[in-house]
Design an enzyme around this catalytic site. Structure first.
Site, PDB file in Angstrom:
ATOM      1  N   LYS A 180       0.839  -1.196   0.000  1.00  0.00           N
ATOM      2  CA  LYS A 180       0.000   0.000   0.000  1.00  0.00           C
ATOM      3  C   LYS A 180       0.877   1.250   0.000  1.00  0.00           C
ATOM      4  O   LYS A 180       1.896   1.316   0.692  1.00  0.00           O
ATOM      5  CB  LYS A 180      -0.901   0.014   1.234  1.00  0.00           C
ATOM      6  CG  LYS A 180      -1.855  -1.177   1.339  1.00  0.00           C
ATOM      7  CD  LYS A 180      -2.984  -1.072   0.335  1.00  0.00           C
ATOM      8  CE  LYS A 180      -4.019  -2.168   0.559  1.00  0.00           C
ATOM      9  NZ  LYS A 180      -5.169  -2.037  -0.358  1.00  0.00           N
ATOM     10  N   LYS A 289     -13.468  -7.051  -7.654  1.00  0.00           N
ATOM     11  CA  LYS A 289     -13.820  -7.392  -6.280  1.00  0.00           C
ATOM     12  C   LYS A 289     -15.263  -7.908  -6.302  1.00  0.00           C
ATOM     13  O   LYS A 289     -16.205  -7.107  -6.352  1.00  0.00           O
ATOM     14  CB  LYS A 289     -13.694  -6.180  -5.366  1.00  0.00           C
ATOM     15  CG  LYS A 289     -12.269  -5.804  -4.986  1.00  0.00           C
ATOM     16  CD  LYS A 289     -12.270  -4.651  -3.991  1.00  0.00           C
ATOM     17  CE  LYS A 289     -10.922  -4.493  -3.309  1.00  0.00           C
ATOM     18  NZ  LYS A 289      -9.848  -4.104  -4.224  1.00  0.00           N
TER      19      LYS A 289
END
Length: 384
Positions: A180, A289
């Protein structure tokens, strides 16, 4: 098939350590398990784990909607087909009086409850695949692959800890690593990226996820600097609602740009797949997703349309439990291409991850077993 029992069970997952993203820091995840039993004793399992900051409904809405749907589904008979599942989940407003789906899910053009829809759809698909005696992925594609390449998500914050985590992941067989970025200074991000690349060398794929945390100028500056570290791709560098900024960043980026949060609403998905800005697709890849897109079937539609436009597609967890990740693995195995690793090796992030379920990665791969449906039992996923 006739549904003889429909059960909803709360599910709470605890992170092994807080996971910081540009959207916030996660310490727990909450949702529900859906279990459907048919007249022959088959049990289909689904999972609804909403993530509102990524575009799903709130947890309380998921609970209310699923409770109503399962109450309506109890005792109902459905067609043994994908079309029967689609009719149940998305009834036609013009045929609501005759549609079984209208009894389960009354038509509401304003309704957007993808996590609830995912939970029910996955349980129905699991049940259907068991009744047909085939792995769930075979319902999605006859040429589904038996193995899925997966990446390791690195969660440490300090560069030295991140470097050790990266070395450990590579020693376990992972050849794609993800970390991240954004939500910190660019200097801090570069120090973390530099530490990972130095730790694993040039042969390992490295991808970044900004979670929409940079402005367009910030994204360009970041990619100019971080691109030196041989990036495979960067997920959602700019805010999800600005497709033109995403397109411009992709035009000058040194790597693939992948749209992730941009796919958080049906309207945004349509825009991404239909917008003609000239010079190729908006981005080089889309991140699927299933929890955000409303299930495996709508995710497969997005993947096929993206492929026709020249975009890659890969699957990512929404920090879900074992049941949702199992469904996502079957989706990943059915995609047009398996070139890019999917983000499904996140079990290590949870303190209460079951130890012996069949969807644990080995040497950077998830291997799908030739068993009907998802091949999961309550004992394997550690719930009563």
């Amino acid at each position: 098939m006739r549904i003889t029992e429909a059960k909803l069970t709360p599910l709470r997952l605890t992170m092994a350590r807080p996971l910081k993203t540009a959207k916030g820091t996660y310490t727990t995840r909450e949702g529900f398990l859906v279990r459907l039993t048919d007249e022959d004793g088959h049990v289909g399992q689904g999972e609804a784990m909403p993530l509102p900051e990524f575009g799903t409904e709130a947890l309380a809405t998921t609970h209310q909607v699923l409770r109503d749907w399962l109450a309506a589904l109890q005792g109902q008979s459905l067609d043994d087909s994908i079309e029967g599942i689609e009719a149940t989940l998305a009834p036609s407003p013009g045929d609501a009086s005759r549609s079984l789906g209208a009894k389960i899910r009354p038509f509401d053009p304003e309704e957007h409850v993808p996590a609830a829809q995912h939970g029910l759809e996955l349980a129905l698909l699991d049940l259907l695949a068991q009744r047909k005696g085939v792995p769930l992925c075979w319902l999605l594609a006859e040429e589904a692959r038996p193995e899925v390449l997966v990446n390791a998500l690195l969660s440490a914050e300090a560069p030295e800890e991140l470097a050790q985590e990266a070395r450990d992941a590579v020693s376990e067989g992972f050849q794609t690593l993800k970390l991240k970025v954004a939500g910190r200074t660019l200097d801090a991000d570069e120090a973390r990226v530099r530490a990972v690349r130095a730790a694993v060398g040039p042969g390992v794929r490295l991808r970044l996820d900004a979670n929409g945390g940079w402005t367009e100028p910030e994204a360009n500056r970041a990619l100019d600097r971080l691109g030196w570290y041989e990036l495979e791709l960067v997920e959602q560098p700019t805010p999800p609602e600005d497709l033109q900024a995403l397109w411009r960043v992709q035009r000058r980026a040194p790597c693939i740009i992948a749209a992730d949060e941009t796919l958080a609403s049906p309207a945004a998905v349509r825009a991404l797949l239909t917008m003609d800005l000239g010079g190729g697709p908006v981005v080089g890849a889309v991140v699927l997703k299933p929890m955000v897109l409303g299930g495996l079937l709508p995710s497969m539609v997005v993947a096929l349309r993206a492929a026709r436009l020249g975009m890659h597609a890969y699957v990512s967890s929404s920090l879900d439990g074992v049941v949702a990740r199992a469904g996502a693995a079957h989706l990943a195995s059915a995609l047009p291409s398996g070139e890019l690793a999917s983000g499904l090796a996140v079990g290590r992030l949870f303190a209460d991850e079951p130890k012996d379920h069949p969807y644990r990665p080995e040497r950077g791969l998830l291997r799908l077993h030739d068993v009907p449906g998802l091949g999961l039992t309550p004992e394997l996923i550690g719930v009563p």
